[in-house]
Design a protein around this motif. Structure first.
Motif, short mmCIF file in Angstrom:
data_model
loop_
_atom_site.label_atom_id
_atom_site.label_comp_id
_atom_site.label_asym_id
_atom_site.label_seq_id
_atom_site.Cartn_x
_atom_site.Cartn_y
_atom_site.Cartn_z
N TYR A 249 0.84 -1.20 0.00
CA TYR A 249 0.00 0.00 0.00
C TYR A 249 0.87 1.26 0.00
O TYR A 249 0.60 2.22 -0.73
CB TYR A 249 -0.91 -0.02 1.22
N ALA A 250 1.93 1.25 0.80
CA ALA A 250 2.84 2.39 0.84
C ALA A 250 3.49 2.62 -0.53
O ALA A 250 3.67 3.77 -0.96
CB ALA A 250 3.91 2.18 1.91
N ALA A 251 3.81 1.53 -1.22
CA ALA A 251 4.39 1.66 -2.56
C ALA A 251 3.40 2.32 -3.52
O ALA A 251 3.79 3.15 -4.37
CB ALA A 251 4.80 0.29 -3.08
N LEU A 252 2.12 1.97 -3.40
CA LEU A 252 1.10 2.61 -4.22
C LEU A 252 1.03 4.11 -3.94
O LEU A 252 0.97 4.93 -4.86
CB LEU A 252 -0.26 1.96 -3.96
N LEU A 253 1.05 4.48 -2.65
CA LEU A 253 0.99 5.90 -2.29
C LEU A 253 2.19 6.66 -2.83
O LEU A 253 2.07 7.83 -3.23
CB LEU A 253 0.89 6.06 -0.78
N ARG A 254 3.35 6.03 -2.87
CA ARG A 254 4.55 6.69 -3.41
C ARG A 254 4.45 6.89 -4.93
O ARG A 254 5.07 7.80 -5.47
CB ARG A 254 5.79 5.85 -3.10
N SER A 255 3.66 6.06 -5.60
CA SER A 255 3.57 6.15 -7.06
C SER A 255 2.56 7.19 -7.52
O SER A 255 2.51 7.51 -8.71
CB SER A 255 3.16 4.78 -7.63
N ARG A 256 1.79 7.75 -6.59
CA ARG A 256 0.70 8.65 -6.97
C ARG A 256 1.16 10.10 -7.05
O ARG A 256 2.12 10.51 -6.39
CB ARG A 256 -0.45 8.52 -5.96
#
Length: 379
Positions: free
Chosen positions: A18-25
């Protein structure tokens, strides 16, 4: 005599996926990584007008969670993914990510140390892909998945549901499946109230979080009551964050307004105050007077089951209400601004439980942990 446990039911994690997704946004919610003194510096942005907050390994590293627990004498935690969950994703992506994150959280808990031969130190609340356009079949599949994951004991849910709020009839199949499964629903806020209510003065995050979050929970739960959800699904187990917000304080006003409004006066099977006795409340209130009051409101609810004139001069058994209250910390949010061994917020919540007038040792041990072990069928 059984060993008294300290169980934290309000504690969050941003799993690595989930943290990786937030970093990609590039839009909210997001994590922005910059450099400070030659080292990566992550800041989390999730709310309107958000100035961001520093985040680090304590938000996603299980060892950091366990260190926090050890430092504060917490035996067990029921961990939940932190807001805004999957609310911002399209249906297909939300469905896929919910499945993956539920498996991730199961592994996060299953690989944690054992507290006893039959207990782990970590259990969890799973995620449903509650977003507009999702199919009912997909939601029921997610509930079935979570029910089969042995270390997930419930779900965490925001207040928007499928975009129309939790009182939408579209959610009835979900409530029915959750009731049948026995999973606990942890209702947690994210959106607060209209940001214009806070004015232009910079007061940090105090107004949105101290007031906006609990007001959001208050409104969402009231809408559930008014929609008859607890009449149709009487065995649904709903745990409210932040001690139910303002609902305990306003419950008699709510009951009076319902009685005098022709639109809803005959809609419910019970007086509105009765439904508070069907709910569970975390004990994240920081003061013994607040906890005592919530306990009183829960305790008096049984007066209102039959309807009609109810005597108000009968003493309330405060100990009865304590059985539906559970300790929480809100970790990893709101760490101390200055270095300290223990978090003041955690210490204050424990001191508040210990100082509630009318609770004996049994009730205090219940709120600290025994109630959670019972609610999550861990005893």
């Amino acid at each position: 005599m059984s060993l008294a446990r300290l169980v934290d039911v309000h504690t969050h994690v941003y799993l690595p996926r989930y943290a990786a997704l937030l970093r990609s946004r590039t839009t909210l919610p997001r994590i922005i990584t910059s450099s400070r003194e030659g080292k990566p510096d992550d800041r989390l942005f999730i709310l309107d007008r958000d100035t961001g907050r520093p985040v680090g390994s304590q938000y996603w590293d299980r060892d950091e969670k366990l260190k926090f627990m050890d430092r504060h004498g917490i035996d067990m935690s029921v961990v939940s993914s932190a807001n805004p969950w999957l609310d911002f994703l399209p249906a297909s992506e939300a469905q896929t990510l919910a499945t993956q994150l539920n498996e991730d959280l199961e592994q996060y808990c299953a690989d944690s140390p054992s507290l006893s031969p039959s207990l782990k130190r970590l259990y969890g609340f799973g995620l449903l892909p509650l977003v507009p356009e999702i199919s009912t079949a997909a939601l029921l599949e997610a509930i079935e998945q979570i029910s089969k994951l042995s270390h997930l004991k419930g779900i965490i849910m925001g207040t928007r549901g499928l975009g129309k709020g939790l009182d939408s009839e579209d959610l009835d199949p979900v409530w029915a499946a959750l009731e049948k499964s026995g999973l606990v629903v942890f209702l947690h806020p994210h959106y607060g109230v209209d940001v214009e209510a806070w004015g232009e003065k910079d007061n940090g995050h105090v107004l949105p979080l101290a007031l906006g979050f609990p007001f959001e929970t208050t409104i969402a739960t009231t809408r559930l009551i008014l929609a008859g959800v607890f009449d149709r699904f009487p065995s649904l187990r709903l745990l409210l964050a932040h001690s139910g917000g303002a609902l305990p304080q306003l419950s008699s006003r709510l009951a009076s307004c319902i009685e005098h409004d022709p639109v809803v006066a005959s809609r419910l099977k019970h007086d509105a105050r009765w439904y508070l006795g069907k709910l569970y409340f975390d004990a994240v209130a920081y003061g013994p007077e607040e906890l005592g009051f919530v306990s009183d409101v829960i305790s008096r609810s049984q007066r209102y089951e039959a309807g009609g004139s109810v005597p108000t001069n009968t003493a309330v058994d405060r100990a009865l209400g304590s059985r539906r209250m559970l300790f929480g910390t809100d970790h990893p949010f709101f760490p101390p601004l200055q270095p300290t061994e223990k978090w003041k917020s955690v210490v204050e919540n424990l001191q508040a439980i210990d100082a509630v007038t009318g609770w004996g040792q049994v009730e205090k041990d219940g709120v600290r942990g025994a109630n959670a072990l019972s609610l999550f069928n861990l005893v």
